[in-house]
Every structure is written in structure tokens, then in C-alpha cells.
Design a protein around this motif. Structure first.
Motif, PDB file in Angstrom:
ATOM      1  N   LEU A 183       1.560  14.937   9.747  1.00 47.18           N
ATOM      2  CA  LEU A 183       2.735  15.880   9.721  1.00 47.18           C
ATOM      3  C   LEU A 183       4.063  15.511  10.284  1.00 47.18           C
ATOM      4  N   THR A 184       4.061  14.843  11.311  1.00 47.29           N
ATOM      5  CA  THR A 184       5.313  14.196  11.769  1.00 47.29           C
ATOM      6  C   THR A 184       5.929  13.269  10.809  1.00 47.29           C
ATOM      7  N   ARG A 185       5.257  12.643   9.942  1.00 49.57           N
ATOM      8  CA  ARG A 185       5.609  11.863   8.922  1.00 49.57           C
ATOM      9  C   ARG A 185       6.276  12.444   7.781  1.00 49.57           C
ATOM     10  N   VAL A 186       5.451  13.685   7.558  1.00 47.45           N
ATOM     11  CA  VAL A 186       5.930  14.624   6.373  1.00 47.45           C
ATOM     12  C   VAL A 186       7.246  15.143   6.823  1.00 47.45           C
ATOM     13  N   ARG A 187       7.215  15.635   7.973  1.00 39.80           N
ATOM     14  CA  ARG A 187       8.544  16.153   8.327  1.00 39.80           C
ATOM     15  C   ARG A 187       9.616  15.335   8.500  1.00 39.80           C
ATOM     16  N   GLU A 188       9.372  14.134   8.817  1.00 39.07           N
ATOM     17  CA  GLU A 188      10.622  13.236   8.878  1.00 39.07           C
ATOM     18  C   GLU A 188      10.883  12.745   7.394  1.00 39.07           C
ATOM     19  N   PRO A 195       0.837  -1.387   0.060  1.00 41.45           N
ATOM     20  CA  PRO A 195       0.020  -0.010  -0.125  1.00 41.45           C
ATOM     21  C   PRO A 195       0.827   1.311  -0.014  1.00 41.45           C
ATOM     22  N   GLU A 196       0.284   2.207  -0.714  1.00 41.55           N
ATOM     23  CA  GLU A 196       0.969   3.685  -0.522  1.00 41.55           C
ATOM     24  C   GLU A 196       0.635   4.537   0.551  1.00 41.55           C
ATOM     25  N   ASN A 197       1.603   4.629   1.537  1.00 45.52           N
ATOM     26  CA  ASN A 197       1.215   5.424   3.053  1.00 45.52           C
ATOM     27  C   ASN A 197       1.607   6.858   2.809  1.00 45.52           C
ATOM     28  N   ARG A 198       2.399   7.308   1.898  1.00 41.46           N
ATOM     29  CA  ARG A 198       2.568   8.695   1.755  1.00 41.46           C
ATOM     30  C   ARG A 198       1.678   9.675   1.080  1.00 41.46           C
ATOM     31  N   SER A 199       1.749  10.651   1.274  1.00 45.02           N
ATOM     32  CA  SER A 199       0.896  11.722   0.928  1.00 45.02           C
ATOM     33  C   SER A 199       1.560  12.580  -0.254  1.00 45.02           C
ATOM     34  N   THR A 242       3.133  15.701  -2.280  1.00 41.61           N
ATOM     35  CA  THR A 242       3.725  17.004  -1.710  1.00 41.61           C
ATOM     36  C   THR A 242       2.832  18.121  -1.781  1.00 41.61           C
ATOM     37  N   ILE A 243       2.229  18.408  -3.120  1.00 48.92           N
ATOM     38  CA  ILE A 243       1.458  19.363  -3.547  1.00 48.92           C
ATOM     39  C   ILE A 243       0.053  19.423  -2.640  1.00 48.92           C
ATOM     40  N   GLY A 244      -0.356  18.121  -2.532  1.00 49.41           N
ATOM     41  CA  GLY A 244      -1.787  18.079  -1.987  1.00 49.41           C
ATOM     42  C   GLY A 244      -1.642  18.367  -0.293  1.00 49.41           C
ATOM     43  N   ARG A 245      -0.522  18.398   0.141  1.00 46.78           N
ATOM     44  CA  ARG A 245      -0.174  18.209   1.601  1.00 46.78           C
ATOM     45  C   ARG A 245      -0.693  19.462   2.398  1.00 46.78           C
ATOM     46  N   PRO A 246      -0.268  20.641   1.804  1.00 52.35           N
ATOM     47  CA  PRO A 246      -0.814  21.813   2.716  1.00 52.35           C
ATOM     48  C   PRO A 246      -2.470  21.987   2.769  1.00 52.35           C
ATOM     49  N   ARG A 247      -3.109  21.709   1.472  1.00 50.86           N
ATOM     50  CA  ARG A 247      -4.647  21.822   1.377  1.00 50.86           C
ATOM     51  C   ARG A 247      -4.956  20.500   2.327  1.00 50.86           C
ATOM     52  N   ARG A 248      -4.374  19.233   2.580  1.00 49.72           N
ATOM     53  CA  ARG A 248      -4.846  18.338   3.565  1.00 49.72           C
ATOM     54  C   ARG A 248      -4.643  18.850   4.787  1.00 49.72           C
ATOM     55  N   MET A 249      -3.456  19.392   5.147  1.00 48.06           N
ATOM     56  CA  MET A 249      -3.371  20.189   6.437  1.00 48.06           C
ATOM     57  C   MET A 249      -4.368  21.041   6.785  1.00 48.06           C
ATOM     58  N   GLN A 250      -4.867  21.937   5.568  1.00 49.89           N
ATOM     59  CA  GLN A 250      -5.871  22.759   5.965  1.00 49.89           C
ATOM     60  C   GLN A 250      -7.066  22.193   6.238  1.00 49.89           C
ATOM     61  N   GLU A 251      -7.311  21.266   5.456  1.00 50.02           N
ATOM     62  CA  GLU A 251      -8.793  20.312   5.553  1.00 50.02           C
ATOM     63  C   GLU A 251      -8.901  19.963   7.024  1.00 50.02           C
ATOM     64  N   LEU A 252      -7.663  19.132   7.536  1.00 50.40           N
ATOM     65  CA  LEU A 252      -7.715  18.484   8.883  1.00 50.40           C
ATOM     66  C   LEU A 252      -7.772  19.629  10.050  1.00 50.40           C
ATOM     67  N   GLN A 253      -6.981  20.613   9.716  1.00 51.08           N
ATOM     68  CA  GLN A 253      -7.093  21.665  10.826  1.00 51.08           C
ATOM     69  C   GLN A 253      -8.349  22.211  10.900  1.00 51.08           C
ATOM     70  N   GLY A 254      -9.261  22.455   9.566  1.00 48.94           N
ATOM     71  CA  GLY A 254     -10.633  22.984   9.608  1.00 48.94           C
ATOM     72  C   GLY A 254     -11.506  21.904  10.078  1.00 48.94           C
ATOM     73  N   SER A 255     -11.401  20.474   9.931  1.00 47.93           N
ATOM     74  CA  SER A 255     -12.117  19.662  10.463  1.00 47.93           C
ATOM     75  C   SER A 255     -11.982  19.579  11.818  1.00 47.93           C
TER      76      SER A 255
END
Length: 580
Positions: free
Chosen positions: A376-381, A113-117, A119-132
Motif C-alpha cells: 500500500l505504501t509503495r502504491v501510494r508512493e 523481476p516485476e515488483n509492482r502490482s 492498478t486495476i487489480g490493486r483494490p481487489r488485492r487490498m480487499q483480499e489482504l484485508q480479508g485474510s
């Protein structure tokens, strides 16, 4: 991470944006720059579903993009089909199974399985997660507020319920007391009725007794009158007989006188008896009258008490009716309260359901938040890993940092790094070479710079342990030699002591029994230190037999002979013997 750039749009702006900001690495697909590419021919093989471009629908002006992305991709059912078809496809082609496994024409296989998200969609995903997350927190606060209001309402309803229960309990107690008073009144009325019936029966019996006494009195009066008449007749006869007596001889007169005196005495006694019975009848009649009078008085009292009880009964009936009216009023008040309580309980159940739903929503939001934090931690790593890989592949390079992106402050290494030239694309052979070198590095694994020191320490440890093992083996051999010498010495000393004790035992046995013989025998003469000792005795005039066949006294004397033999071979300072 691919970005589609529509026709008539210059990709230079996207390139400048990616080069200036820390937005990661992406693939740009300009519609105007792409060139048509030949599609991969579909092989006639079992399990092949066709090329990926044949399985999707898209506008015609995106045909080149689809051909570039999906024209060299075959879709098959399963892994065996992919392995059969992969042998005849070009190196740039790929085969994708329905399970997501990718087989490259070069032999590389990508699975799992593909676990990483992206790069371009990561900020949008973070914004969506913060909004949710913010929305979930707002819902949690609203639910907590509603929960507090529900708990307050529930507390008020419970207070009202307790008040209703107390009122119902008091009404039930009042009704129970009224029922008890009514039952006592009914019981008292029944007792009065039973007493009245009993007294009526007694009064009827006394009236009968009075009537019988009056009848007996009339009969006694009639008998008295008859007796008086008889007495008068007898007196007349006495006078007649007295007259006749004057004319009769004296003897006959005397006999007749005695006869008539006797008759008179009998008549007088009968008269006295009649008078006594008359007196008794009169007394009984007086007693009956007195008893009838007392019964009349008691009957009057009973009637008065019955009248009072009837009045009390009517008042109790009135009280009962009033209590029934109060009970009906309480019931009319209780029924709506119970319905209201049922409604509150239903609302409470709904609130609890809403609370559980809210808690589940909070749990889901927390899980999403945790997943976002982990992402977020995984992306930073992954960013740190990419930086390390870039440094490992190209050395120290200059990286641009965006101050708006959170993260560690970069080190001041401007004069120590190398500025690499910017490349828009890599040649295929260079990329393949880099991939092969990376694969070799991954297979080689990480390099341990301390392996030589570890080897030296392990070698020294091995040599030390080898010497220790040699010393232990030598000590074991020495100990076995000492044990053998001790065993031989113990056998010799034991045999020497055993022979001496056997000689003394034989002498003492013969002396104690006045004849006969006995001897000590080893059960295993080859191994005397571990063997047992048997006693074979022959008493005077008897055959040789074992110790178990001797009597109790004979065994005691045999034991005394053995003890004396041991004391004689190895004397002690003193010896105390008790009931041998």
C-alpha cells in the motif's frame, strides 16, 4: 493493466468509469474493435521456440486479441539466442526468454523481476489482504482462546498430578515404613532364635556338666567308702599290731609304731583330701544345680518371649498383608491416573503443536499484513511519483479526487492549473519521443541548482588550503634551518667540552695512578653528538688496554678521575660521593 471487453459490449462505460474515478490507467481490449494483425514469421534459428501465440490455447473468437498481444512476440530459450535473433526482427516485435527478459526490436532490453502490482487489480488485492488479515486475526483470537483453555486444563492436570504424586509418595512412605517394621521384626525373631539356640547349647552343656559332676560325686562316694574300709582295716591292723606290740621288744615296737603312725598320718591326710574333694564335688554339684535352675528360668523366659515374638510376627504379617492390599489399591488407582496423565501430556503436546502452528500462522498473517502495508505504501508512493511525473511532463494539471479513496487532501489550486484536453490514444511517434526524452532525462540525472554555490565554496576552501600548505612548507624549511644551526652549535660546544674534559682526565689519571696515561676516544668522530665515548688507559709498567680489562679498583680510580675532570670543567656548588 489490460481489460478484455467481450463482443456485444460497449466500451464506453469502462471509459467513463476510468475517467470519473481514481482507478488508475488501464488498457482496454474490446473484441469488436480489434482488427486482425499479421503474425510474426518464426525464424529458423537455434534456441527459438516459436511465437507466443503458438504456445497458448484460447477460443477462436479471441484470436484477434491474442494476435494483437502475442503475435509479435517470439519465445527463445536463453539470452544468447535472443541477441542473435533480435538483429533480424521488426522494430515492433519483441523477444522473450524463458528467464523473463524482453528484447525489443528497437534495441531496448527489459530485465529483472516485476515488483509492482497492476492498478486495476490493486483494490481487489487490498480487499483480499484485508480479508485474510481479518481471518488471521480471528484465527489468532481463537487460538489464543484455545491456548488459554489449554493452559487452564494443563494447570488443573498439574494440580491433579501433584495430588497423585503426594498420594503415591505417602503410599511409598507407608510401604517403606511397613517394610522397615517387617525387617526389624524378622531381625528380632532371628536374634531370639539365635539366643534360644545359644541357650539350648549352654543348657545341654550344663546338663553334661551336671551329669559329670554326679558321676564324679558317685566316684568320690565310692572312694570315700573304700577309704573308710581301708581306715577300718588299718584300725584293725593297728589294734592287731598293738596286741602284737605287747609281746614284742620295745625298740622294734617303737620303730613299727613310728612306721604305723606314719602310715596312719598318710591315711588321715588322704582321708582329709578325699573329704575336701567330696566337699568340693558337693559344692560344684550345688552350683550346677543352681545354674541349671537359672538356665531353666531363662529358658522359660526365652520361650515366653519367643511366644510373644511369634504373636508379634503374626500381627506384623497381618499388617504387611493389609499394607500390600493398600498398595495394590493405590496401584489400581495410580495406573489409570498415570494413563490419564499420559493422555493429558499427549494433549498438551498436541496443544503446543497447535500453538506453534497457530503462531506460525500468525507470523505468516503478520508477514502478509506487513507486505500489504508495504504494498500500500509503495502504491501510494508510485501514485505520488506518477503525479510528479505528470506535473514534470505536462506542468500543473487538474486531477480528479475520489472522496472514498484515503489520502492527503488536495491543495486549492483550481485557478493555477491547466486543463489538458482528453486524449484516447497517443501517436506512436509521440510516445517514442516521450520515451526518448525520459531516457535522456534519466541519463542526465537530477539537476542541482546549488552547484554554483557549492563550486564557489569548494574553490574558496581549495585556495585557503593551498595557502595553508604554502605556509606549512615555509615553516618546515625554517624549522629545518634552525635544527641545522642547533646541530652545528651542539657539535661545536660538545667538541669543546669533550676536549677540555679529555685534557683534565689525562692529568687526573696520571696523578691518581702515579704515572701512566689515559685518553677519551669518540667512536664516531664525524658525528660526535650521536657517537659513544671509550676510555683507553695504560697503567704504569703495563700496555694500553680498554676499561673492561681493568680490575675493580682500577676501574673505580678511573671513574674518580673522570668525575673530577667533569667537576673541574663544569664546577657544581657541592658534590657528595659515597662508596666510589
Amino acid at each position: 493493466d489490460s481489460v478484455l471487453i467481450e463482443g456485444g459490449t460497449d466500451p464506453e462505460n469502462a471509459l467513463l468509469l476510468l475517467s470519473r474515478a481514481d482507478k488508475g490507467r488501464a488498457v482496454l481490449l474490446p473484441v469488436d474493435w480489434t482488427r486482425p494483425m499479421d503474425e510474426l514469421s518464426v525464424p529458423e534459428a537455434e534456441g527459438c521456440l516459436g511465437t507466443a501465440i503458438q504456445l497458448v490455447q484460447a477460443p477462436e473468437h479471441l484470436r484477434n486479441i491474442l494476435c494483437l498481444l502475442l503475435g509479435q512476440v517470439l519465445v527463445v530459450r536463453d539470452r544468447p539466442s535472443a541477441r542473435r535473433i533480435a538483429k533480424g526482427i521488426p522494430a515492433i516485435a519483441r523477444i522473450v526468454t524463458l528467464q523473463g527478459e524482453v528484447f525489443h526490436g528497437t534495441g531496448v532490453v527489459i530485465a529483472g523481476p516485476e515488483n509492482r502490482s497492476s492498478t486495476i487489480g490493486r483494490p481487489r488485492r487490498m480487499q483480499e489482504l484485508q480479508g485474510s488479515l481479518a481471518e488471521s486475526e480471528g484465527r489468532v483470537k481463537e487460538i489464543q482462546k484455545r491456548l488459554q483453555e489449554t493452559e487452564a486444563e494443563l494447570t488443573r492436570q498439574r494440580t491433579n498430578e501433584r495430588e497423585f504424586e503426594n498420594a503415591v509418595r505417602q503410599a511409598v512412605q507407608t510401604m517403606s515404613q511397613a517394610n522397615q517394621a517387617h525387617q526389624r521384626a524378622v531381625l528380632e525373631v532371628e536374634q531370639v532364635r539365635q539366643r534360644h539356640e545359644y541357650q539350648s547349647r549352654q543348657l545341654a552343656g550344663l546338663d553334661g556338666q551336671i551329669q559329670r559332676a554326679e558321676q564324679e560325686q558317685r566316684q568320690g562316694q565310692a572312694e570315700i567308702e573304700k577309704n573308710n574300709e581301708k581306715i577300718a582295716d588299718l584300725n584293725e591292723q593297728v589294734r592287731e599290731h598293738n596286741r602284737k606290740l605287747g609281746s614284742l621288744p620295745i625298740d622294734e615296737l617303737q620303730s613299727q609304731l613310728v612306721h604305723w603312725n606314719t602310715t596312719v598320718a598318710v591315711a588321715e591326710r588322704a582321708l582329709k583330701d578325699a573329704e575336701r574333694r567330696l566337699t568340693e564335688h558337693r559344692e560344684s554339684i550345688a552350683a550346677g544345680k543352681r545354674q541349671a535352675e537359672s538356665l531353666r528360668l531363662r529358658l522359660t523366659e526365652v520361650m515366653n518371649s519367643q511366644t510373644q515374638l511369634e504373636a508379634e510376627k503374626s500381627s506384623l504379617h497381618e499388617q504387611e498383608n493389609k499394607l500390600n492390599l493398600q498398595i495394590e489399591e493405590l496401584r489400581q488407582w495410580i495406573d489409570p491416573a498415570e494413563e490419564q496423565l499420559h493422555g493429558y501430556e499427549k494433549k498438551y503436546g498436541e496443544q503446543q503443536t497447535n500453538q506453534s502452528t497457530a503462531q506460525q500462522a500468525v507470523s505468516v498473517a503478520e508477514r502478509y499484513s506487513n507486505q500489504a502495508q508495504m504494498e500500500l505504501t509503495r502504491v501510494r508512493e508510485s501514485l505520488d511519483s506518477l503525479r510528479r511525473r505528470i506535473e514534470e511532463d505536462f506542468g500543473l494539471v487538474a486531477l480528479e479526487y475520489n472522496p472514498e479513496v484515503s489520502g492527503p487532501t488536495p491543495l486549492p489550486i483550481e485557478g493555477m492549473v491547466e486543463q489538458l484536453p482528453e486524449l484516447t490514444e497517443l501517436a506512436p511517434e509521440v510516445e517514442d519521443n516521450i520515451n526518448r526524452q525520459r531516457a535522456q532525462l534519466r541519463r542526465m540525472g537530477p539537476i542541482n541548482p546549488d552547484v554554483q554555490n557549492e563550486y564557489r565554496s569548494v574553490k574558496e576552501r581549495f585556495e585557503f588550503l593551498t595557502n595553508q600548505v604554502v605556509d606549512l612548507k615555509k615553516a618546515d624549511a625554517d624549522l629545518r634551518q634552525v635544527i641545522g644551526e642547533l646541530d652545528e652549535l651542539m657539535r661545536k660546544e660538545f667538541r669543546k667540552t669533550f676536549d677540555a674534559v679529555a685534557i683534565e682526565f689525562k692529568s687526573n689519571f696520571t696523578r691518581l695512578f702515579g704515572g701512566g696515561s689515559a685518553r677519551l676516544v669518540l667512536s664516531d668522530a664525524e658525528n660526535p653528538t650521536e657517537a659513544g665515548i671509550d676510555i683507553e688507559a695504560r697503567l704504569p709498567g703495563r700496555r694500553e688496554q680498554g676499561l673492561s680489562l681493568l680490575s675493580g679498583g682500577e676501574r673505580s680510580l678511573t671513574a674518580v678521575a673522570l668525575i673530577f675532570s667533569l667537576l673541574k670543567v663544569s664546577p657544581t656548588p657541592f658534590c657528595v660521593m659515597d662508596e666510589v
